[in-house]
Design a protein around this motif. Structure first.
Motif, PDB file in Angstrom:
ATOM      1  N   LEU A  65      -6.655  -0.227  -5.810  1.00 32.38           N
ATOM      2  CA  LEU A  65      -7.300   0.753  -4.943  1.00 32.38           C
ATOM      3  C   LEU A  65      -8.639   1.229  -5.498  1.00 32.38           C
ATOM      4  CD1 LEU A  65      -4.150   2.887  -4.089  1.00 32.38           C
ATOM      5  CD2 LEU A  65      -5.195   1.079  -2.717  1.00 32.38           C
ATOM      6  N   ASP A  66      -8.901   0.967  -6.771  1.00 33.77           N
ATOM      7  CA  ASP A  66     -10.129   1.392  -7.424  1.00 33.77           C
ATOM      8  C   ASP A  66     -11.253   0.407  -7.092  1.00 33.77           C
ATOM      9  OD1 ASP A  66     -12.180   2.241  -9.043  1.00 33.77           O
ATOM     10  OD2 ASP A  66     -11.100   1.917 -10.933  1.00 33.77           O
ATOM     11  N   SER A  77      -9.390  -2.792   4.442  1.00 35.54           N
ATOM     12  CA  SER A  77      -9.475  -1.342   4.481  1.00 35.54           C
ATOM     13  C   SER A  77      -8.200  -0.785   5.099  1.00 35.54           C
ATOM     14  CB  SER A  77     -10.672  -0.899   5.331  1.00 35.54           C
ATOM     15  OG  SER A  77     -11.862  -1.405   4.788  1.00 35.54           O
ATOM     16  N   TYR A  78      -7.867   0.437   4.714  1.00 37.49           N
ATOM     17  CA  TYR A  78      -6.671   1.094   5.247  1.00 37.49           C
ATOM     18  C   TYR A  78      -6.960   2.572   5.458  1.00 37.49           C
ATOM     19  CZ  TYR A  78      -5.931   3.387   0.795  1.00 37.49           C
ATOM     20  OH  TYR A  78      -6.084   4.184  -0.303  1.00 37.49           O
ATOM     21  N   LEU A  84       0.825  -1.211   0.000  1.00 40.15           N
ATOM     22  CA  LEU A  84       0.000   0.000   0.000  1.00 40.15           C
ATOM     23  C   LEU A  84       0.859   1.261   0.000  1.00 40.15           C
ATOM     24  CD1 LEU A  84      -2.810  -1.116   2.445  1.00 40.15           C
ATOM     25  CD2 LEU A  84      -3.167  -0.278   0.113  1.00 40.15           C
ATOM     26  N   ALA A  85       1.898   1.278   0.812  1.00 45.05           N
ATOM     27  CA  ALA A  85       2.789   2.443   0.859  1.00 45.05           C
ATOM     28  C   ALA A  85       3.407   2.698  -0.509  1.00 45.05           C
ATOM     29  CB  ALA A  85       3.871   2.235   1.917  1.00 45.05           C
ATOM     30  N   SER A  86       3.785   1.632  -1.193  1.00 46.44           N
ATOM     31  CA  SER A  86       4.366   1.769  -2.520  1.00 46.44           C
ATOM     32  C   SER A  86       3.323   2.288  -3.515  1.00 46.44           C
ATOM     33  CB  SER A  86       4.914   0.422  -2.984  1.00 46.44           C
ATOM     34  OG  SER A  86       5.403   0.508  -4.296  1.00 46.44           O
ATOM     35  N   ALA A  87       2.126   1.725  -3.486  1.00 41.49           N
ATOM     36  CA  ALA A  87       1.067   2.142  -4.407  1.00 41.49           C
ATOM     37  C   ALA A  87       0.628   3.582  -4.161  1.00 41.49           C
ATOM     38  CB  ALA A  87      -0.133   1.197  -4.288  1.00 41.49           C
ATOM     39  N   ALA A 100     -10.375   3.475   3.493  1.00 38.92           N
ATOM     40  CA  ALA A 100     -10.590   3.200   2.075  1.00 38.92           C
ATOM     41  C   ALA A 100     -10.304   1.715   1.851  1.00 38.92           C
ATOM     42  CB  ALA A 100      -9.665   4.056   1.222  1.00 38.92           C
ATOM     43  N   SER A 101     -10.950   1.132   0.876  1.00 39.34           N
ATOM     44  CA  SER A 101     -10.813  -0.305   0.621  1.00 39.34           C
ATOM     45  C   SER A 101      -9.691  -0.589  -0.370  1.00 39.34           C
ATOM     46  CB  SER A 101     -12.123  -0.859   0.076  1.00 39.34           C
ATOM     47  OG  SER A 101     -13.152  -0.695   1.020  1.00 39.34           O
ATOM     48  N   PHE A 102      -9.176  -1.803  -0.309  1.00 39.39           N
ATOM     49  CA  PHE A 102      -8.142  -2.243  -1.242  1.00 39.39           C
ATOM     50  C   PHE A 102      -8.220  -3.747  -1.445  1.00 39.39           C
ATOM     51  CE2 PHE A 102      -6.152  -3.188   2.765  1.00 39.39           C
ATOM     52  CZ  PHE A 102      -5.350  -4.295   2.524  1.00 39.39           C
ATOM     53  N   TYR A 103      -7.602  -4.183  -2.535  1.00 40.75           N
ATOM     54  CA  TYR A 103      -7.394  -5.608  -2.803  1.00 40.75           C
ATOM     55  C   TYR A 103      -5.919  -5.777  -3.101  1.00 40.75           C
ATOM     56  CZ  TYR A 103      -6.821  -9.875  -5.436  1.00 40.75           C
ATOM     57  OH  TYR A 103      -6.362 -11.093  -5.865  1.00 40.75           O
TER      58      TYR A 103
END
Length: 97
Positions: free
Chosen positions: A80-81, A57-58, A30-33, A67-70
């Motif tokens: 993230l979309d 979620s993060y 997530l940090a990278s994205a 916000a949600s993520f996969y």
């Protein structure tokens, strides 16, 4: 009896280590994205695709909402979309509600 306790401790201990590693992997991806070095709080994590994916979620700070993520756990790719086909296929609304 002692052998059973030792075996149970080993199983649950390895699961806890595995979960911790997965959390750390998700935070790094997530940090990278997101292109940030801020601390990332995770919530509502759920393994999907037989352990090959992670939905959750993060948030970056307590002032912000989640916000949600996969995340694809084999490649580390993050989606993230929440309107994307990839997110909806693996996470769907029922997975996070």
């Amino acid at each position: 009896m002692a052998a059973i306790i030792v075996l149970a401790a080993a199983i649950f201990g390895s699961q806890a280590l595995s979960d911790s590693r997965l959390d750390d992997d998700a935070r790094r991806a997530l940090a990278s994205a997101l292109g940030t070095s801020s601390s990332i709080e995770l919530a509502q994590l759920q393994e999907v695709r037989y352990g090959y994916g992670l939905c959750g979620s993060y948030r970056l700070s307590p002032e912000q909402g989640f916000a949600s993520f996969y995340m694809d756990t084999t490649t580390g790719d993050v989606e993230l979309d929440v309107n994307s086909r990839r997110f909806n296929t693996h996470c769907g609304l029922s997975a996070l509600c």
